[in-house]
Design a protein around this motif. Structure first.
Motif, PDB file in Angstrom:
ATOM      1  N   PHE A  87      45.216 -39.849  -9.494  1.00 37.56           N
ATOM      2  CA  PHE A  87      45.862 -39.722  -8.187  1.00 37.56           C
ATOM      3  C   PHE A  87      45.546 -38.323  -7.687  1.00 37.56           C
ATOM      4  CE2 PHE A  87      49.296 -38.823  -5.240  1.00 37.56           C
ATOM      5  CZ  PHE A  87      49.375 -40.004  -4.505  1.00 37.56           C
ATOM      6  N   ASP A  88      44.660 -38.255  -6.701  1.00 35.12           N
ATOM      7  CA  ASP A  88      44.054 -36.985  -6.305  1.00 35.12           C
ATOM      8  C   ASP A  88      43.436 -36.331  -7.550  1.00 35.12           C
ATOM      9  OD1 ASP A  88      44.587 -37.337  -3.640  1.00 35.12           O
ATOM     10  OD2 ASP A  88      46.518 -36.312  -3.733  1.00 35.12           O
ATOM     11  N   ASP A  89      43.830 -35.135  -7.906  1.00 35.97           N
ATOM     12  CA  ASP A  89      43.237 -34.479  -9.070  1.00 35.97           C
ATOM     13  C   ASP A  89      44.097 -34.592 -10.316  1.00 35.97           C
ATOM     14  OD1 ASP A  89      45.300 -32.946  -8.188  1.00 35.97           O
ATOM     15  OD2 ASP A  89      44.213 -31.031  -8.321  1.00 35.97           O
ATOM     16  N   LYS A  90      45.085 -35.499 -10.249  1.00 39.42           N
ATOM     17  CA  LYS A  90      46.007 -35.652 -11.397  1.00 39.42           C
ATOM     18  C   LYS A  90      45.638 -36.906 -12.183  1.00 39.42           C
ATOM     19  CE  LYS A  90      49.764 -33.396  -8.888  1.00 39.42           C
ATOM     20  NZ  LYS A  90      48.898 -33.078  -7.705  1.00 39.42           N
ATOM     21  N   LYS A  91      45.393 -36.723 -13.481  1.00 43.84           N
ATOM     22  CA  LYS A  91      45.048 -37.830 -14.357  1.00 43.84           C
ATOM     23  C   LYS A  91      46.291 -38.618 -14.710  1.00 43.84           C
ATOM     24  CE  LYS A  91      42.348 -38.805 -18.529  1.00 43.84           C
ATOM     25  NZ  LYS A  91      41.547 -38.189 -19.609  1.00 43.84           N
ATOM     26  N   ALA A  92      46.209 -39.940 -14.553  1.00 43.45           N
ATOM     27  CA  ALA A  92      47.390 -40.776 -14.761  1.00 43.45           C
ATOM     28  C   ALA A  92      47.305 -41.600 -16.038  1.00 43.45           C
ATOM     29  CB  ALA A  92      47.596 -41.697 -13.568  1.00 43.45           C
ATOM     30  N   LEU A  93      46.088 -41.897 -16.513  1.00 43.97           N
ATOM     31  CA  LEU A  93      45.931 -42.745 -17.698  1.00 43.97           C
ATOM     32  C   LEU A  93      45.319 -41.925 -18.825  1.00 43.97           C
ATOM     33  CD1 LEU A  93      46.179 -45.687 -18.773  1.00 43.97           C
ATOM     34  CD2 LEU A  93      43.780 -45.996 -18.142  1.00 43.97           C
ATOM     35  N   ARG A  94      45.954 -41.999 -19.990  1.00 49.34           N
ATOM     36  CA  ARG A  94      45.462 -41.249 -21.139  1.00 49.34           C
ATOM     37  C   ARG A  94      44.273 -41.983 -21.774  1.00 49.34           C
ATOM     38  NH1 ARG A  94      50.859 -39.098 -24.383  1.00 49.34           N
ATOM     39  NH2 ARG A  94      51.690 -37.793 -22.685  1.00 49.34           N
ATOM     40  N   ASP A  95      43.108 -41.634 -21.321  1.00 48.64           N
ATOM     41  CA  ASP A  95      41.861 -42.199 -21.857  1.00 48.64           C
ATOM     42  C   ASP A  95      40.829 -41.078 -21.820  1.00 48.64           C
ATOM     43  OD1 ASP A  95      39.512 -43.526 -22.484  1.00 48.64           O
ATOM     44  OD2 ASP A  95      40.030 -45.327 -21.358  1.00 48.64           O
ATOM     45  N   ASN A  96      40.452 -40.605 -23.019  1.00 48.18           N
ATOM     46  CA  ASN A  96      39.556 -39.464 -23.096  1.00 48.18           C
ATOM     47  C   ASN A  96      38.181 -39.744 -22.489  1.00 48.18           C
ATOM     48  OD1 ASN A  96      41.532 -37.947 -24.410  1.00 48.18           O
ATOM     49  ND2 ASN A  96      40.859 -38.647 -26.447  1.00 48.18           N
ATOM     50  N   ARG A  97      37.868 -41.013 -22.285  1.00 48.07           N
ATOM     51  CA  ARG A  97      36.555 -41.337 -21.720  1.00 48.07           C
ATOM     52  C   ARG A  97      36.508 -41.118 -20.215  1.00 48.07           C
ATOM     53  NH1 ARG A  97      35.172 -46.775 -22.065  1.00 48.07           N
ATOM     54  NH2 ARG A  97      37.382 -47.194 -21.645  1.00 48.07           N
ATOM     55  N   ILE A  98      37.685 -41.019 -19.574  1.00 49.45           N
ATOM     56  CA  ILE A  98      37.764 -40.900 -18.118  1.00 49.45           C
ATOM     57  C   ILE A  98      37.952 -39.436 -17.751  1.00 49.45           C
ATOM     58  CG2 ILE A  98      38.993 -41.632 -16.047  1.00 49.45           C
ATOM     59  CD1 ILE A  98      39.881 -44.118 -17.586  1.00 49.45           C
ATOM     60  N   GLU A  99      37.061 -38.935 -16.897  1.00 47.75           N
ATOM     61  CA  GLU A  99      37.096 -37.531 -16.502  1.00 47.75           C
ATOM     62  C   GLU A  99      36.987 -37.424 -14.985  1.00 47.75           C
ATOM     63  OE1 GLU A  99      37.642 -35.026 -18.441  1.00 47.75           O
ATOM     64  OE2 GLU A  99      37.469 -36.035 -20.393  1.00 47.75           O
ATOM     65  N   LEU A 100      37.570 -36.331 -14.474  1.00 48.52           N
ATOM     66  CA  LEU A 100      37.493 -36.041 -13.044  1.00 48.52           C
ATOM     67  C   LEU A 100      36.178 -35.328 -12.751  1.00 48.52           C
ATOM     68  CD1 LEU A 100      38.874 -35.972 -10.226  1.00 48.52           C
ATOM     69  CD2 LEU A 100      39.808 -33.731 -10.892  1.00 48.52           C
ATOM     70  N   VAL A 101      35.445 -35.814 -11.769  1.00 50.54           N
ATOM     71  CA  VAL A 101      34.184 -35.194 -11.364  1.00 50.54           C
ATOM     72  C   VAL A 101      34.401 -34.309 -10.141  1.00 50.54           C
ATOM     73  CG1 VAL A 101      31.829 -35.625 -10.574  1.00 50.54           C
ATOM     74  CG2 VAL A 101      32.846 -37.096 -12.335  1.00 50.54           C
ATOM     75  N   ARG A 102      35.097 -34.838  -9.127  1.00 49.76           N
ATOM     76  CA  ARG A 102      35.330 -34.067  -7.905  1.00 49.76           C
ATOM     77  C   ARG A 102      36.568 -34.623  -7.210  1.00 49.76           C
ATOM     78  NH1 ARG A 102      32.563 -30.803  -4.322  1.00 49.76           N
ATOM     79  NH2 ARG A 102      33.075 -31.051  -2.105  1.00 49.76           N
TER      80      ARG A 102
END
Length: 404
Positions: free
Chosen positions: A75-90
């Motif tokens: 949600f915007d730049d806040k990670k909501a799901l704990r999954d190490n495979r998912i990363e924010l790019v921009r």
């Protein structure tokens, strides 16, 4: 006039509601040109998928990515799901991009980008995960194979999504007439594909390289290949080659027995006219060669070469005719006897023709009466007319004609 505290509270609440309604109205009016934009993504299993959501016009409205299970990822730049495979790019007011690494087949599905306007606007992006086919294996070959036996080679690969394509090649030449089978794997996502090559073994296939090639879009134009070298056993083939096309007395000749087979044939066996070689001193066998020295007429005959291997045996024959060099030299000039005979026949036929013609002319030489002469009217031919004229019209006046 003084207002009661309760009335004053109601007044402030009403003002707040009016202000909030006006702000919401302005926000909705400004968000009418805002639409999130996404694209479908295809990735190979084990790779990384990049999901990007863009908004050309945005007045600080939040963006959100959610997975096919409608779980919020960012949600915007806040990670909501704990999954190490998912990363924010921009993350910005105009873009929200995330990456999913080590993608598995279970990650496939429809992902949603939400723009929290009034009402909320969404855009869908479908993530396709390609299943990489396993390295193919060729089965069904038992070495060696006897010539004439039927062979069934099966090439099999599993784990492809969508189903992979299998092609067969023999010495780089593609084989078209093959069987193809596709089965769904237990995970109900990938496929196991097999193809069977069915043919009858021939000696020309010995040493041939058979390739099974698996093509799939996940392989990036680099197909997977399994290879099998064929080994075919067959009976020998035999051929005799002579060192001379016109063997003469006194010369030497070498007869070579060429034999091919697998396994390689044993030393060849030479015979003459169904028996052993009659003159071992002049007839010497060296490997596959038979050398005959000082040829003479007694060497004429049928020579046989026989080759044998564990599969079987085969043989061939050569008829040797030894020529007389003197007789050959006498035939180099013209055949005078033949010419003389022809001339004699021509002369004899000519003389006979002259004699017969002379006898014919001598028989018909004389006189005869013409039709005007008396007694010739009833004569059937010229000879009769002459006889009648000579016998009964001796003193009569005659008209005569002569011919020779």
């Amino acid at each position: 006039m003084r207002l009661r505290p309760s009335a004053l509270l109601r007044f402030y609440s009403l003002c707040g509601l009016l202000i909030q309604a006006a702000a919401t109205k302005n926000k909705v009016k400004g968000s009418q040109g805002q639409f999130p934009l996404t694209q479908n993504v295809t990735v190979v299993e084990g790779g990384t998928a990049n999901l990007t959501c863009r908004v050309d016009q945005n007045d600080n409205t939040s963006l959100q990515w959610s997975n096919p299970a409608q779980q919020t990822l960012y949600f915007d730049d806040k990670k909501a799901l704990r999954d190490n495979r998912i990363e924010l790019v921009r993350a910005s007011w105009h873009e929200l991009s995330i990456s999913v690494s080590d993608v598995s087949l279970s990650d496939e599905g429809q992902y949603t980008c939400s723009l929290f306007t009034m009402p909320v606007k969404t855009s869908k992006a479908f993530l396709t995960v390609l299943g990489v086919p396993e390295k193919p294996q060729i089965s069904g070959f038992t070495s060696p194979v006897m010539e004439g036996e039927r062979m069934q080679l099966t090439c099999k690969t599993s784990g492809s999504k969508p189903a992979a394509d299998i092609r067969w090649f023999k010495n780089d030449k593609e084989i078209k007439d093959v069987k193809y089978l596709k089965e769904e794997d237990a995970n109900r996502r990938t496929f196991t594909v097999s193809s069977t090559l069915d043919f009858r073994a021939d000696r020309s296939d010995d040493g041939a390289v058979v390739r099974c090639r698996v093509d799939h879009e996940s392989l990036n134009s680099t197909p997977q290949i399994a290879m099998q070298v064929l080994e075919i056993h067959y009976t020998p083939s035999v051929k005799i080659i002579s060192s001379s096309s016109w063997p003469e007395e006194g010369q030497s000749i070498v007869l070579t027995c060429e034999s091919k087979g697998k396994p390689l044939p044993e030393p060849v066996l030479w015979t003459k006219d169904g028996g052993e070689l009659p003159d071992p001193e002049r007839m010497v066998v060296n490997g596959r060669d038979l050398r005959i020295s000082f040829l003479n007429k007694t060497d004429n005959g049928t020579y046989r070469c026989e080759a044998t291997n564990p599969i079987g045996q085969n043989s061939t024959e050569y008829v040797l005719i030894v020529h007389d060099p003197n007789a050959l030299a006498g035939q180099t000039g013209p055949d005078h006897a033949l010419i003389g005979g022809i001339v004699a026949v021509v002369v004899f036929v000519t003389l006979c023709s002259i004699i017969l013609l002379g006898r014919y002319l001598a028989r018909h030489k004389g006189t005869y009466l013409t039709n005007e002469a008396k007694g010739a009217e009833d004569a059937p031919d010229a000879d009769t007319a002459i006889i009648n004229a000579e016998g009964s019209q001796v003193n009569a006046e005659e008209k005569k004609e002569y011919f020779i």
